[in-house]
Design a protein around this motif. Sequence first.
Motif, mmCIF file in Angstrom:
data_model
loop_
_atom_site.group_PDB
_atom_site.id
_atom_site.type_symbol
_atom_site.label_atom_id
_atom_site.label_comp_id
_atom_site.label_asym_id
_atom_site.label_seq_id
_atom_site.Cartn_x
_atom_site.Cartn_y
_atom_site.Cartn_z
ATOM 1 N N ALA A 91 -36.879 -0.239 5.626
ATOM 2 C CA ALA A 91 -38.000 -0.596 4.752
ATOM 3 C C ALA A 91 -37.629 -1.684 3.757
ATOM 4 O O ALA A 91 -38.500 -2.424 3.291
ATOM 5 N N MET A 92 -36.324 -1.809 3.450
ATOM 6 C CA MET A 92 -35.882 -2.823 2.476
ATOM 7 C C MET A 92 -35.092 -3.954 3.123
ATOM 8 O O MET A 92 -34.521 -4.795 2.431
ATOM 9 N N SER A 93 -35.053 -3.983 4.441
ATOM 10 C CA SER A 93 -34.364 -5.026 5.201
ATOM 11 C C SER A 93 -32.904 -5.193 4.765
ATOM 12 O O SER A 93 -32.454 -6.291 4.436
ATOM 13 N N CYS A 94 -32.181 -4.081 4.787
ATOM 14 C CA CYS A 94 -30.751 -4.137 4.497
ATOM 15 C C CYS A 94 -30.043 -3.176 5.450
ATOM 16 O O CYS A 94 -30.679 -2.489 6.240
ATOM 17 N N HIS A 95 -28.726 -3.150 5.390
ATOM 18 C CA HIS A 95 -27.932 -2.254 6.222
ATOM 19 C C HIS A 95 -27.893 -0.881 5.556
ATOM 20 O O HIS A 95 -27.796 -0.807 4.322
ATOM 21 N N PRO A 96 -27.953 0.195 6.323
ATOM 22 C CA PRO A 96 -27.916 1.529 5.719
ATOM 23 C C PRO A 96 -26.735 1.757 4.776
ATOM 24 O O PRO A 96 -26.886 2.389 3.735
ATOM 25 N N LEU A 97 -25.571 1.228 5.111
ATOM 26 C CA LEU A 97 -24.403 1.428 4.251
ATOM 27 C C LEU A 97 -24.509 0.684 2.926
ATOM 28 O O LEU A 97 -23.803 1.017 1.976
ATOM 29 N N ASP A 98 -25.405 -0.304 2.852
ATOM 30 C CA ASP A 98 -25.628 -1.010 1.577
ATOM 31 C C ASP A 98 -26.198 -0.064 0.522
ATOM 32 O O ASP A 98 -26.093 -0.336 -0.682
ATOM 33 N N LEU A 99 -26.795 1.028 0.962
ATOM 34 C CA LEU A 99 -27.419 1.971 0.025
ATOM 35 C C LEU A 99 -26.396 2.835 -0.708
ATOM 36 O O LEU A 99 -26.720 3.450 -1.712
ATOM 37 N N LEU A 100 -25.174 2.861 -0.204
ATOM 38 C CA LEU A 100 -24.136 3.678 -0.829
ATOM 39 C C LEU A 100 -23.448 2.907 -1.937
ATOM 40 O O LEU A 100 -23.257 1.698 -1.846
ATOM 41 N N ASP A 101 -23.071 3.630 -2.972
ATOM 42 C CA ASP A 101 -22.342 3.038 -4.093
ATOM 43 C C ASP A 101 -20.874 2.994 -3.719
ATOM 44 O O ASP A 101 -20.206 4.015 -3.683
ATOM 45 N N HIS A 102 -20.378 1.799 -3.383
ATOM 46 C CA HIS A 102 -19.005 1.636 -2.943
ATOM 47 C C HIS A 102 -18.062 1.556 -4.140
ATOM 48 O O HIS A 102 -18.377 0.874 -5.121
ATOM 49 N N PRO A 103 -16.914 2.201 -4.069
ATOM 50 C CA PRO A 103 -15.961 2.081 -5.162
ATOM 51 C C PRO A 103 -15.419 0.659 -5.253
ATOM 52 O O PRO A 103 -15.377 -0.034 -4.235
ATOM 53 N N PRO A 104 -14.999 0.230 -6.435
ATOM 54 C CA PRO A 104 -14.486 -1.148 -6.596
ATOM 55 C C PRO A 104 -13.220 -1.393 -5.823
ATOM 56 O O PRO A 104 -12.496 -0.545 -5.453
#
Length: 64
Positions: free
Chosen positions: A51-64
């Motif tokens: 729905a937001m035209s991104c990759h599913p993993l982009d939705l996760l908060d990745h550690p620095p």
Amino acid sequence: MTNRIAEIRKARGLTLQELATRAATTNQQVSHLERGRRKLSYEWMERLASAMSCHPLDLLDHPP
């Protein structure tokens, strides 16, 4: 686990209702997912990412 749903949604200029409509769900459901009140399963990640035209993993908060 925190997520980036709200961040990406706002960056795309979408309201909760607009994202909910695109993902075929309710704005309350999206709100619960954004706030971590509902488990963010891979199925939900796929629906929201599509729905937001991104990759599913982009939705996760990745550690620095």
